[in-house]
Scaffold this motif. Structure first.
Motif, PDB file in Angstrom:
ATOM      1  N   ILE A   5       0.804  -1.056  -0.088  1.00 29.81           N
ATOM      2  CA  ILE A   5      -0.043   0.104  -0.211  1.00 29.81           C
ATOM      3  C   ILE A   5       0.799   1.176   0.014  1.00 29.81           C
ATOM      4  N   HIS A   6       2.049   1.163   0.351  1.00 30.40           N
ATOM      5  CA  HIS A   6       3.282   2.319   0.411  1.00 30.40           C
ATOM      6  C   HIS A   6       4.600   2.036   0.250  1.00 30.40           C
ATOM      7  N   CYS A   7       4.990   2.556  -0.820  1.00 32.90           N
ATOM      8  CA  CYS A   7       6.332   2.321  -1.126  1.00 32.90           C
ATOM      9  C   CYS A   7       7.043   3.576  -1.830  1.00 32.90           C
ATOM     10  N   HIS A   8       8.165   3.680  -2.257  1.00 35.58           N
ATOM     11  CA  HIS A   8       8.752   5.023  -2.890  1.00 35.58           C
ATOM     12  C   HIS A   8       9.641   4.284  -3.775  1.00 35.58           C
ATOM     13  N   LEU A   9       9.131   4.007  -5.024  1.00 32.18           N
ATOM     14  CA  LEU A   9      10.070   3.152  -6.125  1.00 32.18           C
ATOM     15  C   LEU A   9      10.686   4.222  -6.878  1.00 32.18           C
ATOM     16  N   GLY A  87      -1.038  11.208  -0.508  1.00 28.84           N
ATOM     17  CA  GLY A  87       0.150  10.819   0.756  1.00 28.84           C
ATOM     18  C   GLY A  87       1.237  10.416  -0.072  1.00 28.84           C
ATOM     19  N   GLU A  88       2.412  10.380   1.131  1.00 24.51           N
ATOM     20  CA  GLU A  88       1.895  10.444   2.438  1.00 24.51           C
ATOM     21  C   GLU A  88       1.909  12.073   2.741  1.00 24.51           C
ATOM     22  N   VAL A  89       1.105  12.325   3.971  1.00 21.79           N
ATOM     23  CA  VAL A  89       1.054  13.837   4.256  1.00 21.79           C
ATOM     24  C   VAL A  89       0.861  13.600   5.708  1.00 21.79           C
ATOM     25  N   MET A 148      -3.252   4.881   8.218  1.00 25.64           N
ATOM     26  CA  MET A 148      -2.021   5.310   8.988  1.00 25.64           C
ATOM     27  C   MET A 148      -0.832   4.680   8.759  1.00 25.64           C
ATOM     28  N   HIS A 149       0.239   5.052   7.861  1.00 27.44           N
ATOM     29  CA  HIS A 149       1.113   4.270   7.644  1.00 27.44           C
ATOM     30  C   HIS A 149       2.361   4.090   8.692  1.00 27.44           C
ATOM     31  N   ALA A 150       2.869   3.094   8.818  1.00 31.21           N
ATOM     32  CA  ALA A 150       3.938   2.902   9.857  1.00 31.21           C
ATOM     33  C   ALA A 150       3.665   3.637  11.276  1.00 31.21           C
ATOM     34  N   SER A 196       5.445  -1.745   2.493  1.00 26.97           N
ATOM     35  CA  SER A 196       7.041  -1.812   2.662  1.00 26.97           C
ATOM     36  C   SER A 196       7.657  -0.587   3.047  1.00 26.97           C
ATOM     37  N   ASP A 197       7.090   0.438   2.650  1.00 31.00           N
ATOM     38  CA  ASP A 197       7.830   1.969   2.679  1.00 31.00           C
ATOM     39  C   ASP A 197       9.081   1.991   2.185  1.00 31.00           C
ATOM     40  N   SER A 198       9.494   0.903   1.373  1.00 32.27           N
ATOM     41  CA  SER A 198      10.702   0.549   0.655  1.00 32.27           C
ATOM     42  C   SER A 198      11.242   2.122  -0.167  1.00 32.27           C
TER      43      SER A 198
HETATM   44 ZN   LIG Z   1       7.021   6.658   3.164  1.00 29.24          ZN
END
Ligand SMILES: [Zn+2]
Length: 248
Positions: A5-9, A87-89, A148-150, A196-198
């Protein structure tokens, strides 16, 4: 299904090997990755690498790098049909200690919440060392479709969000976080997602993280909750599709 749902490729860590990383994730069973572009230029990049088959874009800002955020708002407005989430914000009280700067973060966070409500688009929220405060603002503003991430706050605060249907996405760093394990124990599976928030939040500190590592998050959820891994993957996957309004 496995959904990151959330990563930074678009992160520099992945430069030159993006195709390989996406292939590798798909081979590991990841069906979709929501890549988050932070700031105007990275937002454009996130749009450009999205194939709407495996990779989908979201656009936001780092809460501690808010200069030029108006441009990001304009980009979101312009591309609102192409992005899956804002997001993220959010708030970052770990980086930002100054009261005035925190007030500025809060003001801008509220602008993004308004925007998400207006566009009826999910909001991916960063709340480092500010989980309780971010949730208070979201609840007060009656935001819905919240991820709500991490989340690094206490489970008792998280549960107030759960009551309102907010989702909590769990990164692979749960492998080294007692706080995340406690969170997973208390938050129902129906309110959990995998992220992953990778390239950050790897299971081991200092490693580069990858989308395929959401399987590690799933394994820990399975272990902590005593639920079969298959069930964790199935329920978090359908949670993700529901909150994103995505059909795969
Ligand atoms: Zn992030």
């Amino acid at each position: 299904m496995l959904i990151d749902i959330h990563c930074h490729l678009t992160a520099p860590e992945f430069r030159g090997r993006l195709a390989e990383i996406i292939e590798d994730s798909v081979r590991a069973g990841v069906k979709a990755m929501i890549t988050s572009g932070l700031g105007y230029e990275d937002g454009i990049k996130a749009l450009s690498i999205s194939d709407y088959r495996r990779v989908y874009p979201s656009i936001g800002v780092r809460p501690y790098e808010l200069k030029g955020y108006e441009e990001v708002i304009n980009l979101i407005l312009k591309e609102s049909k192409r992005i899956l989430a804002i997001g993220e914000v959010g708030l970052d009280y770990w980086y930002v200690r100054d009261e005035e700067e925190r007030a500025e973060q809060e003001r801008i966070f509220k602008e993004f919440i308004e925007l998400a409500k207006e566009l009826d688009i999910p909001l991916i929220v960063h709340s480092r060392s500010a989980g309780k405060y971010a949730l208070e603002i979201l609840l007060e503003m009656k935001a819905d479709r919240v991820i709500m991430h991490a989340f690094d706050g206490a489970a008792k605060h998280a549960l107030k969000g759960v009551e309102r249907g907010y989702m909590f996405s769990i990164p692979p760093s749960i492998a080294r976080s007692m706080q995340k394990m406690k969170l997973v124990k208390r938050v129902p599976l129906e309110s959990l997602l995998l992220e992953s928030d990778s390239p950050v939040l790897a299971p081991e500190p200092g490693q580069i993280n990858y989308p395929k590592n959401i399987l590690i998050s799933a394994k820990w959820i399975s272990k902590v909750k005593g639920i079969p891994l298959e069930k964790v993957i199935e329920v978090t996957g359908s949670n993700a599709l529901r909150v994103l309004g995505l059909v795969l």
